[in-house]
Motif scaffolding. Structure first.
Motif, PDB file in Angstrom:
ATOM      1  N   GLN B  34     -12.417  -3.887 -54.965  1.00  0.00           N
ATOM      2  CA  GLN B  34     -12.824  -5.147 -55.571  1.00  0.00           C
ATOM      3  C   GLN B  34     -11.696  -6.156 -55.491  1.00  0.00           C
ATOM      4  N   TRP B  35     -12.022  -7.388 -55.186  1.00  0.00           N
ATOM      5  CA  TRP B  35     -11.063  -8.493 -55.181  1.00  0.00           C
ATOM      6  C   TRP B  35     -11.328  -9.391 -56.383  1.00  0.00           C
ATOM      7  N   PHE B  36     -10.219  -9.780 -57.037  1.00  0.00           N
ATOM      8  CA  PHE B  36     -10.275 -10.631 -58.213  1.00  0.00           C
ATOM      9  C   PHE B  36      -9.383 -11.852 -58.019  1.00  0.00           C
ATOM     10  N   ARG B  37      -9.701 -12.866 -58.787  1.00  0.00           N
ATOM     11  CA  ARG B  37      -8.849 -14.049 -58.889  1.00  0.00           C
ATOM     12  C   ARG B  37      -8.372 -14.155 -60.331  1.00  0.00           C
ATOM     13  N   GLN B  38      -7.097 -14.523 -60.513  1.00  0.00           N
ATOM     14  CA  GLN B  38      -6.561 -14.724 -61.855  1.00  0.00           C
ATOM     15  C   GLN B  38      -5.802 -16.031 -61.906  1.00  0.00           C
ATOM     16  N   ASP B  39      -6.244 -16.935 -62.774  1.00  0.00           N
ATOM     17  CA  ASP B  39      -5.528 -18.183 -63.012  1.00  0.00           C
ATOM     18  C   ASP B  39      -4.501 -17.951 -64.118  1.00  0.00           C
ATOM     19  N   PRO B  40      -3.423 -18.750 -64.149  1.00  0.00           N
ATOM     20  CA  PRO B  40      -2.356 -18.524 -65.128  1.00  0.00           C
ATOM     21  C   PRO B  40      -2.872 -18.468 -66.554  1.00  0.00           C
ATOM     22  N   GLY B  41      -2.497 -17.421 -67.270  1.00  0.00           N
ATOM     23  CA  GLY B  41      -2.879 -17.278 -68.662  1.00  0.00           C
ATOM     24  C   GLY B  41      -4.330 -16.920 -68.889  1.00  0.00           C
ATOM     25  N   LYS B  42      -5.017 -16.545 -67.832  1.00  0.00           N
ATOM     26  CA  LYS B  42      -6.444 -16.245 -67.940  1.00  0.00           C
ATOM     27  C   LYS B  42      -6.729 -14.801 -67.573  1.00  0.00           C
ATOM     28  N   GLY B  43      -7.979 -14.393 -67.812  1.00  0.00           N
ATOM     29  CA  GLY B  43      -8.412 -13.076 -67.382  1.00  0.00           C
ATOM     30  C   GLY B  43      -8.742 -13.064 -65.899  1.00  0.00           C
ATOM     31  N   LEU B  44      -9.289 -11.961 -65.448  1.00  0.00           N
ATOM     32  CA  LEU B  44      -9.617 -11.793 -64.032  1.00  0.00           C
ATOM     33  C   LEU B  44     -11.075 -12.155 -63.772  1.00  0.00           C
ATOM     34  N   THR B  45     -11.302 -12.850 -62.667  1.00  0.00           N
ATOM     35  CA  THR B  45     -12.654 -13.200 -62.250  1.00  0.00           C
ATOM     36  C   THR B  45     -12.976 -12.415 -60.989  1.00  0.00           C
ATOM     37  N   SER B  46     -14.081 -11.681 -61.011  1.00  0.00           N
ATOM     38  CA  SER B  46     -14.486 -10.911 -59.849  1.00  0.00           C
ATOM     39  C   SER B  46     -14.932 -11.832 -58.721  1.00  0.00           C
ATOM     40  N   LEU B  47     -14.417 -11.583 -57.515  1.00  0.00           N
ATOM     41  CA  LEU B  47     -14.786 -12.382 -56.347  1.00  0.00           C
ATOM     42  C   LEU B  47     -15.762 -11.614 -55.457  1.00  0.00           C
TER      43      LEU B  47
END
Lengths: 114, 112
Positions: B34-47
């Motif tokens: 699984q690939w995720f994106r994480q913005d600073p100070g945030k949780g992970l978003t599944s891509l």
């Protein structure tokens, strides 16, 4: 709920204190996971639940850490006698089905131990 | 024991460039990747999630591939935009258990 909800978003405590971190998963998701993330690192697995039972707690670092999910929905991660090294972001994720495996994460609880 | 490595650790590209992020894993007995994106100070978003029986998945400008035999996955981002700036994490879930192991991530910066 619409997404995974974690509270508190920030927690500052003193060394030696007890803390509880709460996770409310997406409604209907049977699998729930706790991870810990330190600055600049990927999330580190702690524990996962299928329903009410802890199916794998091999990632809990020591016996100061404990997690429960008594009704198969909300989970609480409990840390006793906190140490400065426990400072991190604690992430919770849920999944609708262990067999698809897609994880949905909350925003995390940032724990700072002074 | 599964280990996941991501290269490069950081990447800076001009807007509009196509780019590839790399992920390698040591144990090929994976259930999914699984690939995720994480913005600073945030949780992970599944891509994207690729099951072990699949070779690739696509969503918009993103394409992820999986080669279990070589222990590698790539995330291709087409026509990068400043809004793509974030940390990208890959994670492998092994068969025989449901513990998902993460890499340390690639920090991407897309310059306008």
């Amino acid at each position: 709920g619409a997404g995974v909800s974690q509270t508190p978003s920030n927690k500052v405590t003193e060394k030696g204190k007890y803390v509880e971190l709460r996770c409310d998963p997406i409604s209907g998701h049977t699998a729930l996971y706790w991870y810990r993330q330190s600055l600049g690192q990927g999330p580190e697995f702690l524990i996962y639940f299928q329903g009410t039972g802890a199916a794998d707690d091999s990632g809990l670092p020591n016996d100061r850490f404990f997690a429960v999910r008594p009704e198969g929905s909300v989970s609480t991660l409990k840390i006793q006698r906190t140490e400065r090294g426990d400072s991190a972001v604690y992430l919770c994720a849920s999944s609708s089905d262990l067999y698809t495996g897609e994880l949905f994460f909350g925003e995390g609880s940032r724990l700072t131990v002074l | 024991k599964q280990e996941v490595t991501q290269i490069p650790a950081a990447l800076s590209v001009p807007e509009g460039e196509n780019l590839v992020l790399n992920c390698s894993f040591t144990d090929s007995a994976i259930y999914n990747l699984q690939w995720f994106r994480q913005d600073p100070g945030k949780g992970l978003t599944s891509l994207l999630l690729i099951q072990s029986s699949q070779r690739e998945q696509t969503s918009g400008r993103l394409n992820a591939s999986l080669d279990k035999s070589s222990g590698r996955s790539t995330l291709y981002i087409a026509a990068s935009q400043p809004g793509d700036s974030a940390t990208y994490l890959c994670a492998a879930e092994n068969t025989g258990g449901f513990k998902t192991i993460f890499g340390a991530g690639t920090r991407l910066f897309v310059k306008a």
